[in-house]
Design a protein around this motif. Structure first.
Motif: not given
Ligand SMILES: Cc1cc2nc3c(=O)[nH]c(=O)nc-3n(C[C@H](O)[C@H](O)[C@H](O)COP(=O)(O)OP(=O)(O)OC[C@H]3O[C@@H](n4cnc5c(N)ncnc54)[C@H](O)[C@@H]3O)c2cc1C
Lengths: 104, 401
Positions: B49, B155, B159-160, B193, B315-316
């Motif tokens: 995270r 993923s 997102r980074n 994404e 992801y989530d």
């Protein structure tokens, strides 16, 4: 000092079920047993920060939804690995169909 | 008295050391591990995270001392001799054993192509640190291999803020362990994404600034990661003459072909009722096989019978799979708030189940499905498909039957 907080209605929780309750930026799990008794523990598994209210409740046991660690939600006792630390528990009462918990 | 010796201090070996104590063994226990430091969990390595790689210890450091477990970190077993019942360490020290557990795990499969050495792997904490130190926002990453680890990594990296390319020779991602319609849902999510896929494509060469594909396409990348699966670590076993195949072959009770030597976790291929051998690569399998092996090392004869189970987070979305779904099984889908469940029936009997949904939203139902499977349930498909029917009630009737 005990801080009694109204968390939800008894009917919000399925029998043999649990819901998540957030209060003052802390998270708890509130359980309704097969006998309609109500219990409250810290909301996150002691093995990893996973919400226990997403886990399966059977009898008086809740199982972490990720790694299958299990706790007795009445006492907070860790029953199955990988959870080895007990959960903190909080007193509860039912007043006019509302569940109140003593967080303090 | 000679004690219990465990080679490999990953999830399996570490769990086995404690399980021996829990099962009542009071003699010596020695746990030997190549990696430095306290043993740690691997699943968080591909799920950091905020770009921070967690080194989550399997147990607190003092637990070894408290349980009287002799843990040799940063120490490799070089050979074993089933006749003299000894293990030789890299420093030349010879350790006799009463019973031995091989929990040597698996290592990433090497990518064979020009420049293949340029690709980083992801297995150890050190690997994860190397990858995340180099994965910077805006710098493109090529991930070779669209399996669970490659897709988890994709993923996290996208997102980074890194452009992410995923390359695989297969025509679709996640073809191995994930039921195809959930694999398709995850594939779509990755595309939404912004992950770019190059499927049905071999790699010709990895260069300093990207990956050349077999069809001539050039994928620019500042960082290339190879996640093309793992091979079981069978070297010690093979050299000692133990039976090996896709893993160290064991009987149903996790005994290898040599007396007093057991194998468990990612390195072990245990015999199945149909005579084939099954090697699993999952966190839960490592732990539960460790427990079975520990008890059998102490003289019990318990067959390993746990249902395969694994999870993946992208992801989530949380995926959980219990049992081994196969395309030939009859699939029944049940919508859930926040996700979907799929059941797999073989000639009317429930044999596998899977769930995909936000966070852990399907975990409870997958667990109930697992209990139904273990109860040998033959549920009515119409009831399985109906979200209004509580699976607990089906479990109660299955258990009563
Ligand atoms: C990045 C990543 C993410 C994952 N995510 C998930 C997930 O989400 N869900 C899931 O179910 N599973 C997941 N897994 C799989 C899971 O972590 C493995 O199945 C599990 O770690 C297997 O445990 P093991 O002890 O059998 O093997 P390992 O963890 O590989 O441990 C074996 C150890 O033995 C040591 N060793 C080998 N040979 C010797 C020797 N001769 N002497 C001394 N030591 C030796 C190795 O150095 C290693 O430390 C993931 C794995 C990785 C790598």
């Amino acid at each position: 000092m005990t801080d009694w907080v109204t968390a939800c209605k008894l009917d919000d929780i399925e029998q043999e079920g649990a819901i998540r309750f957030d209060h003052n930026s802390r998270t708890y799990a509130i359980y309704r047993g097969p006998d309609d008794s109500v219990w409250c523990t810290a909301g996150l598994c002691t093995h990893e920060a996973i919400h226990l209210a997403d886990g399966l409740v059977m009898d008086f046991e809740v199982e972490c939804p990720k790694h299958s660690g299990a706790f007795d939600y009445r006492t907070g006792e860790a029953l199955r690995l990988p959870a080895c630390e007990n959960l903190r528990t909080y007193p509860t009462e039912i007043v006019n169909g509302e569940v109140r918990v003593a967080l303090g | 008295m000679n004690g219990m010796v465990i080679i490999g201090a990953g999830e399996c070996g570490t769990r086995a050391a404690f399980a021996l104590r829990e099962a009542g063994w009071s003699g010596p226990v020695t746990l030997i591990g190549t990696e430095p430091g306290v043993p740690y969990e691997r699943p968080p390595l591909s799920k950091p995270r905020d770009g921070i790689v967690l080194r989550k210890p399997i147990c607190p450091p003092e637990a070894f001392g408290n349980a009287g477990i002799h843990y040799l970190a940063d120490c490799t077993a070089r050979s074993l001799d089933p006749v003299t019942k000894t293990v030789t360490l890299e420093n030349g020290e010879v350790l006799p054993y009463h019973r031995l557990l091989l929990a040597t795990g698996a290592t990433p499969r090497r990518l064979i192509c020009r420049g293949g050495d340029r690709a980083l792997n992801l297995r150890s904490h050190a690997d994860a640190e190397a990858i995340f130190a180099r994965a910077l926002p805006g710098h493109p990453v090529a991930i070779i291999g669209a399996g669970l680890i490659g897709m988890e990594l994709a993923s996290v990296l996208i997102r980074n803020g890194a452009p992410v390319h995923v390359i695989d020779t297969a025509p679709a991602p996640l073809t191995r362990a994930v039921p195809s319609h959930f694999a398709a849902q995850l594939h779509q999510r990755h595309q939404a994404e912004g992950v770019r896929f190059h499927l049905g494509q071999g790699v010709a060469e990895i260069g300093a600034d990207g990956v050349a594909l077999a069809d001539g396409t050039f994928v620019p990348a500042d960082l290339t990661v190879a996640a093309i699966g793992v091979v079981p670590e069978t070297g010690l076993a093979k050299a000692a003459g133990l039976a090996t195949g896709n893993g160290i072959l064991t009987d149903a009770e996790l005994r290898s072909s040599a007396p007093d030597i057991f194998a468990a976790g990612d390195c072990a291929a245990a015999v199945q009722p149909d005579g084939s051998h099954l090697r699993q690569e999952s966190w839960q399998n490592a732990r539960t096989q460790a427990e079975t092996a520990a008890r059998n090392m102490l003289g019990e004869s318990q067959p390993y019978a746990a249902l395969p189970w694994f999870w993946s987070d992208q992801y989530d979305l949380g995926l959980q799979v219990a049992g081994q779904p196969r395309p030939e099984y009859h699939m029944v889908r049940r919508p859930l708030p926040g996700g979907e469940l799929a059941f797999y029936l073989n000639a009317g009997q429930l044999v596998a189940a899977a769930g995909l949904g936000a966070g852990n939203s399907t975990a409870r139902e997958v667990k109930l499905a697992e209990m139904l499977i273990l109860a040998g349930a033959r549920p009515d498909p119409a009831l399985l498909a109906d979200s209004a029917i509580n699976l607990k009630s089906l479990l109660k009737s299955a258990r009563a039957a």
